[in-house]
Design a protein around this motif. Sequence first.
Motif, short mmCIF file in Angstrom:
data_model
loop_
_atom_site.label_atom_id
_atom_site.label_comp_id
_atom_site.label_asym_id
_atom_site.label_seq_id
_atom_site.Cartn_x
_atom_site.Cartn_y
_atom_site.Cartn_z
N LYS A 111 -21.78 3.40 -11.51
CA LYS A 111 -20.47 2.89 -11.95
C LYS A 111 -19.88 3.76 -13.05
O LYS A 111 -19.31 3.28 -14.03
CB LYS A 111 -20.57 1.43 -12.39
N GLU A 147 -7.02 2.49 -8.06
CA GLU A 147 -7.21 1.44 -9.07
C GLU A 147 -7.82 0.18 -8.46
O GLU A 147 -8.71 -0.44 -9.05
CB GLU A 147 -5.89 1.12 -9.78
N GLN A 148 -7.39 -0.18 -7.26
CA GLN A 148 -7.98 -1.34 -6.58
C GLN A 148 -9.44 -1.09 -6.25
O GLN A 148 -10.28 -1.97 -6.36
CB GLN A 148 -7.20 -1.65 -5.29
N TRP A 149 -9.75 0.14 -5.85
CA TRP A 149 -11.11 0.50 -5.49
C TRP A 149 -12.03 0.45 -6.71
O TRP A 149 -13.13 -0.09 -6.65
CB TRP A 149 -11.11 1.89 -4.84
N ILE A 150 -11.56 0.99 -7.85
CA ILE A 150 -12.36 0.96 -9.08
C ILE A 150 -12.55 -0.49 -9.56
O ILE A 150 -13.63 -0.86 -10.01
CB ILE A 150 -11.75 1.87 -10.16
N GLU A 151 -11.51 -1.30 -9.43
CA GLU A 151 -11.62 -2.71 -9.80
C GLU A 151 -12.66 -3.42 -8.94
O GLU A 151 -13.49 -4.19 -9.44
CB GLU A 151 -10.26 -3.40 -9.65
N ALA A 152 -12.65 -3.16 -7.64
CA ALA A 152 -13.65 -3.76 -6.74
C ALA A 152 -15.05 -3.29 -7.08
O ALA A 152 -16.01 -4.07 -7.03
CB ALA A 152 -13.31 -3.43 -5.29
N GLN A 181 -16.34 -2.72 -9.90
CA GLN A 181 -16.87 -3.47 -11.05
C GLN A 181 -17.52 -4.78 -10.62
O GLN A 181 -18.33 -5.33 -11.34
CB GLN A 181 -15.75 -3.72 -12.07
N ARG A 182 -17.15 -5.29 -9.44
CA ARG A 182 -17.71 -6.55 -8.94
C ARG A 182 -18.84 -6.33 -7.94
O ARG A 182 -19.31 -7.28 -7.32
CB ARG A 182 -16.61 -7.39 -8.31
#
Length: 132
Positions: free
Chosen positions: A24, A53-58, A60-61
């Motif tokens: 990560k 940005e959506q991919w990096i946010e996902a 994190q989960r």
Amino acid sequence: MAADAPCMDVRDLEREWRDALIAKDVGVLRRLIHPQFKLVGIRSPGSVAVDLEQWIEALQRMDIASLEVRVTECVALDNVIVATVDAQWKVRYLGQLIDERVLLTDVWVREGDSWQVLRRHSSPVPQGVKIA
């Protein structure tokens, strides 16, 4: 430069991306992934497209247990490399365990002296299908 050199480079880049994904390491990911990146995935419910940005946010989960990548084919032009990647991963995402094998098409572009992935297309590989 030897004809296969860009393809050897993309194998290293794919492994570096895998290692940064597991760790990560957003700094390394942002260096390897173009700001205009788009991931397009095809699954049984339909297709999905996410930007960087959506991919990096996902990410994190996600809890990635394992991720293996193998470049099976590569076409290199002056400033573009298209790599076909056979990938297997086990990840827990939003409470669900995902254990899947996917076939990826990654489009890398040269930005100055470095390479960045601009597009990734991901499709699941049905069980029993062999990838050369």
